[in-house]
Design a protein around this motif. Structure first.
Motif, PDB file in Angstrom:
ATOM      1  N   GLN A  39       0.946  -1.237   0.093  1.00  0.00           N
ATOM      2  CA  GLN A  39      -0.070   0.075  -0.080  1.00  0.00           C
ATOM      3  C   GLN A  39       0.878   1.325   0.057  1.00  0.00           C
ATOM      4  OE1 GLN A  39      -2.225  -0.328   3.521  1.00  0.00           O
ATOM      5  NE2 GLN A  39      -0.417  -0.656   4.999  1.00  0.00           N
ATOM      6  N   SER A  92       0.448   3.736   1.777  1.00  0.00           N
ATOM      7  CA  SER A  92       0.632   4.254   3.118  1.00  0.00           C
ATOM      8  C   SER A  92       2.003   4.278   3.741  1.00  0.00           C
ATOM      9  CB  SER A  92      -0.236   3.421   3.926  1.00  0.00           C
ATOM     10  OG  SER A  92      -1.751   3.618   3.716  1.00  0.00           O
ATOM     11  N   GLN A  95       3.417   7.681   3.968  1.00  0.00           N
ATOM     12  CA  GLN A  95       3.064   8.406   5.191  1.00  0.00           C
ATOM     13  C   GLN A  95       4.676   8.658   6.082  1.00  0.00           C
ATOM     14  OE1 GLN A  95      -0.019   7.453   7.326  1.00  0.00           O
ATOM     15  NE2 GLN A  95      -1.373   6.737   5.576  1.00  0.00           N
ATOM     16  N   ARG A 115       0.222  -6.974  -4.236  1.00  0.00           N
ATOM     17  CA  ARG A 115      -0.399  -7.963  -3.362  1.00  0.00           C
ATOM     18  C   ARG A 115      -0.419  -9.461  -4.045  1.00  0.00           C
ATOM     19  NH1 ARG A 115      -5.261  -4.182  -0.703  1.00  0.00           N
ATOM     20  NH2 ARG A 115      -3.764  -2.508   0.085  1.00  0.00           N
ATOM     21  N   GLN A 128      -2.184   3.044  -6.364  1.00  0.00           N
ATOM     22  CA  GLN A 128      -2.558   3.704  -5.420  1.00  0.00           C
ATOM     23  C   GLN A 128      -2.424   5.176  -5.332  1.00  0.00           C
ATOM     24  OE1 GLN A 128      -2.194   1.722  -1.672  1.00  0.00           O
ATOM     25  NE2 GLN A 128      -4.238   0.649  -1.907  1.00  0.00           N
ATOM     26  N   GLU A 157      -2.019   8.083  -2.179  1.00  0.00           N
ATOM     27  CA  GLU A 157      -2.053   8.181  -0.478  1.00  0.00           C
ATOM     28  C   GLU A 157      -2.192   9.891  -0.686  1.00  0.00           C
ATOM     29  OE1 GLU A 157      -2.273   5.617   1.158  1.00  0.00           O
ATOM     30  OE2 GLU A 157      -2.017   6.149   3.240  1.00  0.00           O
ATOM     31  N   PHE A 181      -8.532   0.377  10.158  1.00  0.00           N
ATOM     32  CA  PHE A 181      -7.061   0.029   9.475  1.00  0.00           C
ATOM     33  C   PHE A 181      -6.031   0.530  10.851  1.00  0.00           C
ATOM     34  CE2 PHE A 181      -9.738   1.828   6.236  1.00  0.00           C
ATOM     35  CZ  PHE A 181      -9.447   1.098   5.017  1.00  0.00           C
ATOM     36  N   PHE A 192      -3.352   1.947  11.005  1.00  0.00           N
ATOM     37  CA  PHE A 192      -2.447   3.342  11.279  1.00  0.00           C
ATOM     38  C   PHE A 192      -3.442   4.380  11.378  1.00  0.00           C
ATOM     39  CE2 PHE A 192      -3.449   2.990   6.688  1.00  0.00           C
ATOM     40  CZ  PHE A 192      -3.490   1.601   6.356  1.00  0.00           C
ATOM     41  N   VAL A 193      -4.691   4.161  11.455  1.00  0.00           N
ATOM     42  CA  VAL A 193      -5.509   5.336  11.520  1.00  0.00           C
ATOM     43  C   VAL A 193      -6.656   5.118  12.864  1.00  0.00           C
ATOM     44  CG1 VAL A 193      -5.569   6.366   9.280  1.00  0.00           C
ATOM     45  CG2 VAL A 193      -7.412   4.369   9.825  1.00  0.00           C
ATOM     46  N   GLY A 248      -9.828   3.961   1.758  1.00  0.00           N
ATOM     47  CA  GLY A 248      -9.700   3.906   2.984  1.00  0.00           C
ATOM     48  C   GLY A 248      -9.278   5.318   3.687  1.00  0.00           C
ATOM     49  N   SER A 249      -9.660   5.716   4.847  1.00  0.00           N
ATOM     50  CA  SER A 249      -9.058   6.891   5.331  1.00  0.00           C
ATOM     51  C   SER A 249      -8.975   6.906   6.731  1.00  0.00           C
ATOM     52  CB  SER A 249     -10.132   8.086   4.723  1.00  0.00           C
ATOM     53  OG  SER A 249     -11.272   7.935   5.458  1.00  0.00           O
ATOM     54  N   ALA A 263      -5.374  10.828   6.735  1.00  0.00           N
ATOM     55  CA  ALA A 263      -4.652  10.112   5.651  1.00  0.00           C
ATOM     56  C   ALA A 263      -5.840   9.365   4.986  1.00  0.00           C
ATOM     57  CB  ALA A 263      -3.565   9.179   5.953  1.00  0.00           C
ATOM     58  N   PHE A 264      -5.780   9.575   3.607  1.00  0.00           N
ATOM     59  CA  PHE A 264      -6.583   8.809   2.728  1.00  0.00           C
ATOM     60  C   PHE A 264      -6.001   7.990   1.566  1.00  0.00           C
ATOM     61  CE2 PHE A 264      -8.090  11.931  -0.576  1.00  0.00           C
ATOM     62  CZ  PHE A 264      -7.565  12.874  -0.067  1.00  0.00           C
ATOM     63  N   GLY A 265      -6.395   6.956   0.962  1.00  0.00           N
ATOM     64  CA  GLY A 265      -5.722   6.333  -0.028  1.00  0.00           C
ATOM     65  C   GLY A 265      -6.842   5.887  -1.049  1.00  0.00           C
TER      66      GLY A 265
HETATM   67  N1  PHE Z   1      -3.789   1.967   2.732  1.00  0.00           N
HETATM   68  C1  PHE Z   1      -5.017   1.415   2.680  1.00  0.00           C
HETATM   69  C2  PHE Z   1      -5.396   0.432   1.761  1.00  0.00           C
HETATM   70  O1  PHE Z   1      -4.697   0.039   0.892  1.00  0.00           O
HETATM   71  C3  PHE Z   1      -6.027   2.628   2.629  1.00  0.00           C
HETATM   72  C4  PHE Z   1      -5.968   3.807   3.584  1.00  0.00           C
HETATM   73  C5  PHE Z   1      -5.289   4.784   3.503  1.00  0.00           C
HETATM   74  C6  PHE Z   1      -6.591   3.693   4.867  1.00  0.00           C
HETATM   75  C7  PHE Z   1      -4.987   5.802   4.288  1.00  0.00           C
HETATM   76  C8  PHE Z   1      -6.249   4.822   5.789  1.00  0.00           C
HETATM   77  C9  PHE Z   1      -5.738   5.916   5.452  1.00  0.00           C
HETATM   78  O2  PHE Z   1      -6.571  -0.200   1.906  1.00  0.00           O
END
Ligand code: PHE
Length: 341
Positions: free
Chosen positions: A171, A173, A176, A197, A211, A213, A251, A253-254, A285-286, A308-310
């Motif tokens: 990801q 992420s 970040q 993946r 992706q 981010e 997730f 990390f959030v 996600g976020s 954060a969002f992806g």
């Molecule tokens: N990295 C997560 C994913 O691949 C998405 C995400 C990004 C979630 C940033 C929260 C914050 O599904």
């Protein structure tokens, strides 16, 4: 003598008419006014035998004939030149109203077009675009992102490991962590890139995909900032009528975390084939960056917060272009790719 000159002129006129090409005109000139053996030149030489009076008259008439011959030949040569030019113009004529032949130029891949569009939106919102490694250590892939040791994402069934310490990032992420290590808050970055993946390829999965981010860290950032930013982002991407909704999700990390949906860009929420009748499309996600993540890079979570969002580009790209199989995006089939020029 006078009759003779008239005769000469008649002879010349006859020969002049018979000339049909440039070369003929040159030959005619040599024959009549050539310095050594021209007809008129020779005639001039006979003048000495005449009486002074006859010589004057005949000399004048011969000179007139010479001027006449030279002028006629010049005219003839000019005619030939004009004719040649006219023929050439016809031969080389081009029809400027014909449609041009299209030059085959390279063009950008649909994923690249979408990525650039998204980058432009992030830049317009004050974000800087970051690029980072596709091979990561466990620190960037997992530890710093607060992913516990027993989390399934760490398993070799989900992640491509290179050895015990290195793996392909699954990801963006990971970016970040790089961003926060590289610069101190306040910061705003967007990081597009490939992720990997261990999925079995099918119409909606590929082991490699894209992706983007987004990350923002500052003092006093709240969930409201996240929602407002995502709302503005999708409006700029899909149009001002687009709405969003947040579904609570997890997730590591959030905290809190949420899945983002937006109203379908095709039917604007009414329900259609693209959104499978629901009116909504999943974006990604976020969440609010977890305090443990901030601590992992030495940022005090009491002082700074952030979100954060992806989002994934591939399924979005497939929806936008009506592709029924995302694998088309990676097969490099020119018959497919050349439709996006
Ligand atoms: N990295 C997560 C994913 O691949 C998405 C995400 C990004 C979630 C940033 C929260 C914050 O599904």
């Amino acid at each position: 003598m006078s009759d003779r000159i008239t005769q000469l002129r008649n002879d010349f006129d006859g020969e002049l008419k018979a000339v049909s090409a440039d070369a003929g005109a040159n030959a005619l000139r040599d024959r009549w006014v050539g310095r050594k053996s021209g007809v008129i030149t020779a005639e001039m030489k006979t003048l000495g035998k005449l009486s002074p009076e006859d010589r004057r008259v005949a000399g004048q008439r011969l000179n007139e004939l010479k001027d006449y011959v030279e002028a006629e030949i010049e005219k003839l040569q000019a005619d030939f030149a004009a004719k040649r030019e006219a023929e050439q113009l016809v031969k080389e004529r081009i029809d400027v109203t014909l449609p041009g032949r299209r030059i085959e130029a390279g063009h950008l891949h649909p994923i690249t077009l979408l990525r650039q569009k998204i980058e432009d939106i992030f830049v317009s919102m004050g974000y800087e675009i970051e690029d980072g490694p596709e091979i990561e250590t466990n620190f960037y892939n997992f530890d710093a992102l607060n992913i516990p040791a027993n989390h399934p994402a760490r398993s070799p069934q989900d992640t491509f490991y290179i050895n015990d310490h290195l793996a392909l990032r699954s990801q963006t992420s990971t970016m970040q962590i790089h961003a926060m290590q590289k610069r101190r808050p306040p910061l705003r970055i967007a990081a597009p890139g490939r992720v990997f993946r261990r999925d079995t390829p099918d119409a909606t999965h590929n082991p490699m995909f894209y992706q983007v981010e987004g990350l923002l860290i500052d003092r006093g950032i709240t969930l409201g900032d996240l929602k407002g930013t995502v709302e503005e982002f999708v409006r700029r991407l899909f149009g001002p009528e687009t709405r969003t909704r947040f579904r609570p999700s997890y997730f590591p990390f959030v905290e809190p975390g949420a899945e983002i949906d937006y109203t379908c860009f095709k039917c604007n929420g009414a329900g259609c084939r693209i959104c499978k009748g629901s009116g909504w499309i999943e974006m990604g996600g976020s969440g609010m960056v977890h305090p443990n993540v901030l601590r992992a890079v030495g940022i005090d979570p009491e002082e700074f917060t952030g979100f954060a969002f992806g989002l994934g580009l591939d399924r979005l790209c497939a929806l936008m272009y009506g592709l029924d199989d995302i694998r088309l995006l990676y097969e490099n089939d020119v018959r497919f790719l050349e439709q996006f020029r």
